[in-house]
Design an enzyme around this catalytic site. Structure first.
Site, PDB file in Angstrom:
ATOM      1  N   CYS A 161      72.716  82.096  99.366  1.00 39.30           N
ATOM      2  CA  CYS A 161      71.748  82.750  98.483  1.00 39.30           C
ATOM      3  C   CYS A 161      71.846  82.072  97.115  1.00 39.30           C
ATOM      4  O   CYS A 161      72.820  82.265  96.385  1.00 39.30           O
ATOM      5  CB  CYS A 161      72.070  84.237  98.390  1.00 39.30           C
ATOM      6  N   CYS A 221      42.126  81.753  83.480  1.00 40.04           N
ATOM      7  CA  CYS A 221      42.439  82.279  84.809  1.00 40.04           C
ATOM      8  C   CYS A 221      43.457  81.399  85.517  1.00 40.04           C
ATOM      9  O   CYS A 221      43.238  80.202  85.712  1.00 40.04           O
ATOM     10  CB  CYS A 221      41.154  82.354  85.641  1.00 40.04           C
TER      11      CYS A 221
END
Length: 354
Positions: free
Chosen positions: A164, A208
């Site tokens: 991880c 955007c």
């Protein structure tokens, strides 16, 4: 109980919950802790690359330094490589050593990049970590000693190993045409070979974020993109909150690029071609401060390069109105909801045009 004491207890609880998330996951979803073979230790003398902490701080920047040299943990789902599955090799972001092959990467669902195996265990160092109640095995880069993440035993079979790793602790080298980068990495003999350059991070806001991700993502040398919200004051905002124009965040893109294939200055120049930098708090039909034009620099070199381009453009006569683009330090970046990521690729609509 006094308000300040309750606030302090709450703050400590939040920090412990974030730091212990991966450990609790390992405790409840696995049968036993990581195998003892991994606690092989790591010493300063064994490192191939050695720098002072001041040198590391200057080289890595505040976010990477906090994770890689101070053993911090980035927020879950915030990293650019969490849901990144391009073919290639993942590198140590501090020294460039190749560590993980994309073939071993999988989505664990917890919000951090997960791998079932490294390219070669000798490229990693494993240290017992007792910073929390539940002991863990810390994973470091053997070449430079930088913190990467932890190893658990709740991964896929047959080894069940689960590396991880913090996304910010990684760089990425995409697979070359013909002979793959991953194959080259596996076949490399002796100490891991360092690439001549390491992937770097850049952050921009130009209206955007659907359109700017589509456009930046097609540049050669841009190896990963992630859209999100940054530059505001409200922690962990969602799309609806940002759309109220009250959080202070801008819709933005954070990308990783290979500076041997495209320079930061080239990215900045491209940024100015994709939108109208003279508009204030809008782009085309999108109106609000979340659509403002911003360059978030991650280093002094990036700041200088962006300022140079902006100065050239301001004196070029190209624009009738003054350039309104802000040049500010990079701040906390909150990834947008998954449906926003690579929106135009998913919908096959192509980029929006202003």
């Amino acid at each position: 109980m006094p308000l300040r004491i309750r606030a302090a207890i709450l703050a400590v609880a939040v920090v412990l919950s974030l730091a212990g998330w991966k450990s609790l996951h390992a405790l409840f979803l696995s049968q036993s802790g990581p195998t003892a073979k991994h606690a092989n230790g790591e010493t300063t003398m064994s490192r191939k690359i050695q720098k002072t902490e001041t040198e590391w701080k200057n080289a890595l920047g505040p976010e990477r330094f906090s994770v890689m040299r101070e053993c911090g943990t980035e927020p879950p789902f915030s990293g650019i490589y969490n849901l990144h599955f391009e073919k290639g090799v993942y590198l140590c972001a501090a020294c460039g050593a190749p560590l993980f092959d994309s073939a071993s990467k999988y989505d664990d669902g917890l919000g951090w990049p997960s791998f079932s195996a490294p390219i070669d265990e000798s490229r990693l160092a494993f240290v017992e970590d007792r910073s929390l109640v539940i002991p863990r095995i810390e994973v470091r880069c053997a070449s430079c000693g930088s913190h990467l993440g932890h190893i658990f035993n709740d991964g896929p079979g047959p080894s069940f190993e689960h590396y991880c790793i913090n996304s910010v602790a990684l760089g990425f080298k995409p697979q070359d045409q013909g002979d793959s980068a991953s194959t080259k990495a596996r076949q490399a003999a002796g100490p891991p070979a360092r690439p001549t350059v390491q992937p770097e991070t850049a952050t921009f806001a130009a209206g955007c974020f659907w359109g700017i991700e589509y456009k930046f993502g097609r540049l050669k040398g841009v190896v990963a993109t992630r859209v999100g919200y940054t530059g505001g004051t409200t922690p962990g905002p969602d799309y609806e909150q940002v759309c109220t124009d009250g959080t202070g965040h801008a819709e933005a893109i954070r990308l990783e690029f290979d500076p041997s294939r495209i320079s930061y200055e080239e990215l900045v120049r491209f940024f100015f071609t994709m939108h109208d930098p003279t508009e204030v708090n809008r782009q085309g039909p999108d109106v609000g401060s979340q659509y403002r034009s911003l360059i978030f620099y991650h280093s002094q070199a990036q700041k200088d390069a962006a300022a140079k381009v902006m100065s050239e453009l301001a004196g070029s006569g190209r624009y009738i109105k003054p350039i309104a683009t802000g040049l500010v330090p990079a701040s906390e970046f909150y990834p947008a909801e998954e449906y926003h990521q690579k929106y135009y690729d998913k919908s096959n609509k192509g980029a929006c045009a202003y």
